[in-house]
Motif scaffolding. Structure first.
Motif, PDB file in Angstrom:
ATOM      1  N   THR A 261       0.852  -1.188   0.000  1.00 42.55           N
ATOM      2  CA  THR A 261       0.000   0.000   0.000  1.00 42.55           C
ATOM      3  C   THR A 261       0.887   1.236   0.000  1.00 42.55           C
ATOM      4  N   MET A 262       0.310   2.352  -0.403  1.00 42.77           N
ATOM      5  CA  MET A 262       1.046   3.613  -0.362  1.00 42.77           C
ATOM      6  C   MET A 262       0.043   4.771  -0.390  1.00 42.77           C
ATOM      7  N   PHE A 263       0.340   5.810   0.406  1.00 47.39           N
ATOM      8  CA  PHE A 263      -0.472   7.023   0.351  1.00 47.39           C
ATOM      9  C   PHE A 263      -0.081   7.815  -0.894  1.00 47.39           C
ATOM     10  N   VAL A 264      -1.067   8.125  -1.721  1.00 49.19           N
ATOM     11  CA  VAL A 264      -0.839   8.958  -2.906  1.00 49.19           C
ATOM     12  C   VAL A 264      -1.463  10.337  -2.724  1.00 49.19           C
ATOM     13  N   GLY A 265      -1.911  10.624  -1.520  1.00 46.54           N
ATOM     14  CA  GLY A 265      -2.505  11.911  -1.177  1.00 46.54           C
ATOM     15  C   GLY A 265      -3.099  11.822   0.214  1.00 46.54           C
ATOM     16  N   PRO A 266      -3.532  12.962   0.778  1.00 41.95           N
ATOM     17  CA  PRO A 266      -4.106  12.939   2.116  1.00 41.95           C
ATOM     18  C   PRO A 266      -5.343  12.046   2.226  1.00 41.95           C
ATOM     19  N   SER A 267      -6.078  11.929   1.139  1.00 42.54           N
ATOM     20  CA  SER A 267      -7.278  11.085   1.160  1.00 42.54           C
ATOM     21  C   SER A 267      -7.214  10.046   0.054  1.00 42.54           C
ATOM     22  N   GLY A 268      -6.009   9.561  -0.241  1.00 49.96           N
ATOM     23  CA  GLY A 268      -5.862   8.575  -1.295  1.00 49.96           C
ATOM     24  C   GLY A 268      -4.860   7.488  -0.943  1.00 49.96           C
ATOM     25  N   ILE A 269      -5.307   6.220  -0.982  1.00 47.12           N
ATOM     26  CA  ILE A 269      -4.431   5.080  -0.718  1.00 47.12           C
ATOM     27  C   ILE A 269      -4.420   4.182  -1.946  1.00 47.12           C
ATOM     28  N   LEU A 270      -3.221   3.771  -2.342  1.00 41.08           N
ATOM     29  CA  LEU A 270      -3.038   2.799  -3.416  1.00 41.08           C
ATOM     30  C   LEU A 270      -2.843   1.428  -2.782  1.00 41.08           C
ATOM     31  N   VAL A 271      -3.591   0.420  -3.260  1.00 46.13           N
ATOM     32  CA  VAL A 271      -3.477  -0.956  -2.760  1.00 46.13           C
ATOM     33  C   VAL A 271      -3.156  -1.874  -3.929  1.00 46.13           C
ATOM     34  N   THR A 272      -2.084  -2.631  -3.802  1.00 52.54           N
ATOM     35  CA  THR A 272      -1.742  -3.619  -4.831  1.00 52.54           C
ATOM     36  C   THR A 272      -1.543  -4.979  -4.163  1.00 52.54           C
ATOM     37  N   ALA A 273      -1.960  -6.043  -4.861  1.00 54.39           N
ATOM     38  CA  ALA A 273      -1.832  -7.385  -4.286  1.00 54.39           C
ATOM     39  C   ALA A 273      -1.735  -8.430  -5.388  1.00 54.39           C
ATOM     40  N   ASP A 274      -0.836  -9.385  -5.195  1.00 49.28           N
ATOM     41  CA  ASP A 274      -0.802 -10.592  -6.017  1.00 49.28           C
ATOM     42  C   ASP A 274      -1.536 -11.665  -5.233  1.00 49.28           C
ATOM     43  N   VAL A 275      -2.627 -12.194  -5.816  1.00 50.26           N
ATOM     44  CA  VAL A 275      -3.538 -13.072  -5.079  1.00 50.26           C
ATOM     45  C   VAL A 275      -3.683 -14.415  -5.787  1.00 50.26           C
ATOM     46  N   SER A 276      -3.522 -15.489  -5.041  1.00 51.85           N
ATOM     47  CA  SER A 276      -3.750 -16.836  -5.574  1.00 51.85           C
ATOM     48  C   SER A 276      -5.218 -17.196  -5.405  1.00 51.85           C
ATOM     49  N   PHE A 277      -5.867 -17.526  -6.534  1.00 48.80           N
ATOM     50  CA  PHE A 277      -7.271 -17.919  -6.514  1.00 48.80           C
ATOM     51  C   PHE A 277      -7.396 -19.435  -6.684  1.00 48.80           C
ATOM     52  N   ASP A 278      -8.546 -19.932  -6.331  1.00 48.95           N
ATOM     53  CA  ASP A 278      -8.850 -21.346  -6.524  1.00 48.95           C
ATOM     54  C   ASP A 278      -8.712 -21.675  -8.015  1.00 48.95           C
ATOM     55  N   ARG A 303     -10.579   6.111   2.013  1.00 50.93           N
ATOM     56  CA  ARG A 303      -9.411   6.715   1.376  1.00 50.93           C
ATOM     57  C   ARG A 303      -8.817   5.827   0.283  1.00 50.93           C
ATOM     58  N   VAL A 304      -9.292   4.583   0.172  1.00 49.84           N
ATOM     59  CA  VAL A 304      -8.792   3.687  -0.872  1.00 49.84           C
ATOM     60  C   VAL A 304      -9.268   4.210  -2.229  1.00 49.84           C
ATOM     61  N   ARG A 305      -8.322   4.609  -3.078  1.00 51.27           N
ATOM     62  CA  ARG A 305      -8.658   5.190  -4.380  1.00 51.27           C
ATOM     63  C   ARG A 305      -8.258   4.284  -5.543  1.00 51.27           C
ATOM     64  N   PHE A 306      -7.156   3.582  -5.412  1.00 44.02           N
ATOM     65  CA  PHE A 306      -6.656   2.745  -6.499  1.00 44.02           C
ATOM     66  C   PHE A 306      -6.395   1.346  -5.962  1.00 44.02           C
ATOM     67  N   VAL A 307      -6.956   0.341  -6.640  1.00 43.02           N
ATOM     68  CA  VAL A 307      -6.771  -1.052  -6.234  1.00 43.02           C
ATOM     69  C   VAL A 307      -6.337  -1.858  -7.458  1.00 43.02           C
ATOM     70  N   TYR A 308      -5.221  -2.557  -7.325  1.00 48.39           N
ATOM     71  CA  TYR A 308      -4.737  -3.419  -8.397  1.00 48.39           C
ATOM     72  C   TYR A 308      -4.510  -4.806  -7.814  1.00 48.39           C
ATOM     73  N   VAL A 309      -5.349  -5.755  -8.256  1.00 48.22           N
ATOM     74  CA  VAL A 309      -5.244  -7.134  -7.809  1.00 48.22           C
ATOM     75  C   VAL A 309      -4.797  -7.983  -8.997  1.00 48.22           C
ATOM     76  N   GLU A 310      -3.632  -8.621  -8.858  1.00 45.45           N
ATOM     77  CA  GLU A 310      -3.082  -9.484  -9.899  1.00 45.45           C
ATOM     78  C   GLU A 310      -3.366 -10.934  -9.536  1.00 45.45           C
ATOM     79  N   PRO A 311      -4.221 -11.617 -10.338  1.00 49.88           N
ATOM     80  CA  PRO A 311      -4.567 -13.015 -10.005  1.00 49.88           C
ATOM     81  C   PRO A 311      -3.435 -13.980 -10.323  1.00 49.88           C
ATOM     82  N   GLU A 312      -3.206 -14.902  -9.394  1.00 47.91           N
ATOM     83  CA  GLU A 312      -2.217 -15.969  -9.581  1.00 47.91           C
ATOM     84  C   GLU A 312      -2.958 -17.289  -9.456  1.00 47.91           C
ATOM     85  N   LEU A 313      -2.911 -18.085 -10.511  1.00 47.49           N
ATOM     86  CA  LEU A 313      -3.637 -19.362 -10.500  1.00 47.49           C
ATOM     87  C   LEU A 313      -2.679 -20.519 -10.268  1.00 47.49           C
TER      88      LEU A 313
END
Length: 313
Positions: A261-278, A303-313
C-alpha cells in the motif's frame, strides 16, 4: 478535504489580523518578544497561503504524467511550510532574542498617547497578546475538532497515534501551528510582564529566544512527518492487516502472495496485491471476485482510491 480547507481559512484570517496588531505593538514598545511574535504570525499567515495552494493543486485530475493524481502536492507544500516559513521565522526570532540577551534592546517610552489618553505601553502588548490568544484559541479548537473527527473515524487512540498515522498533513500542520502560536503568545506575555515588573530586559529577550527555539523545533518535527509521506509511506500496519484479511477471507482466494500500500494523497491510498485464486474458478468469476474485493476494501476505508489485484492461478 473540506474540513482541512475550513481549518486553514480560519487560521489565515486569525493570523493575518494578529500579525498587524503585533507589529503595531512592537513599534510602540520595542519589545524583542513582540518582534518574534510578529515574525511568528507573519510566517503563519504565509503558511496558510501555501497550504491553500496545496489543497487547490491536489484537486487536479489524474493525467498521463501523474496517473495517481496530484494528492501529494499537499505533502510538498506542507513540507515547504515547515522548512521555509517555520525555519525562517524561528531563526530570525532566535537571532533577535540572542542579540537582545547579549546587548540589550532599545525600549520605547513607557507611555503612549491615544486620543489624549496616556496608556502604559506594557498594556498595549498585554491587550494585543490577549487578543492573539483569543484568536489562536478559536483557530486551535477548529483544527482540533477536525483532528478529533479523524481520530474517531479511524479509531486512533490519541494525539500521538494521530500524528503518526494521519495522512492529512494540512490539518496536522494547522493544528501544530495553532498550538505553537498559543504557546508563543503566552511566553511573550510572561516575558513582557516580568521585564516591566522587574525593570530587567532579560526576561523579554529570553522569551524571544525561546519562541525561536520553539518554532525551529516544531519545524523539524513537521518536516519529518511530511518526509515519510513524500517518500511514499504505506498505510498504518493495523489497516494493512485489515486489508489483507479482507482479501484473504474472500471466497475463492487461497493465498495473498504479495501485498503493498502507499499514500498517494491525504485522502488517497493505493493498494496492490498478487492473489492466488482457486484454480477451479473460471476467468469471469475471477474478474467478478476482484471487483467485489475492491468494493470491500473501499468500504473498509474511504481513502482507498486505487486497487490493483493481480490473479495468480
Amino acid at each position: 478535504m473540506a474540513g482541512s480547507k475550513s481549518v486553514v481559512l480560519a487560521a489565515l484570517v486569525a493570523n493575518g489580523a494578529i500579525a498587524v496588531l503585533k507589529f503595531g505593538a512592537f513599534l510602540l514598545t520595542g519589545s524583542p518578544s513582540m518582534l518574534s511574535e510578529t515574525y511568528h504570525s507573519i510566517s503563519d499567515t504565509g503558511n496558510q497561503v501555501f497550504l491553500l495552494v496545496g489543497i487547490r493543486y491536489s484537486k487536479k485530475a489524474p493525467s498521463r504524467g501523474h496517473p495517481f493524481g496530484y494528492g501529494k502536492a499537499q505533502f510538498f507544500y506542507s513540507f515547504l511550510v515547515a522548512v521555509l516559513l517555520f525555519g525562517i521565522a524561528g531563526w530570525e526570532s532566535l537571532k533577535h532574542g540572542y542579540d537582545a540577551i547579549l546587548h540589550g534592546h532599545q525600549v520605547a517610552p513607557g507611555t503612549v498617547t491615544f486620543a489624549s489618553v496616556t496608556v502604559d505601553t506594557v498594556y498595549v502588548s498585554v491587550v494585543v497578546l490577549l487578543g492573539a490568544i483569543a484568536f489562536e484559541s478559536y483557530a486551535f479548537m477548529k483544527a482540533y475538532a477536525e483532528l478529533r473527527r479523524q481520530m474517531d473515524e479511524y479509531g486512533w487512540t490519541g494525539l500521538v497515534e494521530a500524528f503518526r498515522s494521519t495522512s492529512d498533513v494540512t490539518t496536522l500542520t494547522a493544528f501544530t501551528e495553532d498550538a505553537i502560536a498559543l504557546g508563543g503568545a503566552v511566553i511573550a506575555l510572561v516575558g513582557i510582564v516580568l521585564s516591566r515588573v522587574t525593570g530587567n530586559h532579560i526576561y523579554d529577550a529570553v522569551s524571544a529566544a525561546i519562541i525561536g527555539v520553539l518554532l525551529m523545533g516544531f519545524a523539524l518535527a513537521l518536516a519529518w512527518e511530511n518526509k515519510r509521506l513524500l517518500l511514499g509511506e504505506s498505510a498504518p500496519k493495523g489497516l494493512e492487516s485489515d486489508f489483507q484479511s479482507i482479501i484473504r477471507e474472500h471466497p475463492g482466494v487461497t493465498h495473498v502472495d504479495r501485498f503493498r500500500t502507499m499514500f498517494v494523497g491525504p485522502s488517497g491510498i493505493l493498494v496492490t496485491a498478487d492473489v492466488s485464486f482457486d484454480p477451479d474458478l473460471v476467468t469471469d468469476d475471477i474478474d467478478a471476485d476482484i471487483g467485489r474485493i475492491e468494493e470491500k476494501l473501499r468500504a473498509r476505508d474511504d481513502r482507498v482510491r486505487f486497487v490493483y489485484v493481480e490473479p495468480e492461478l
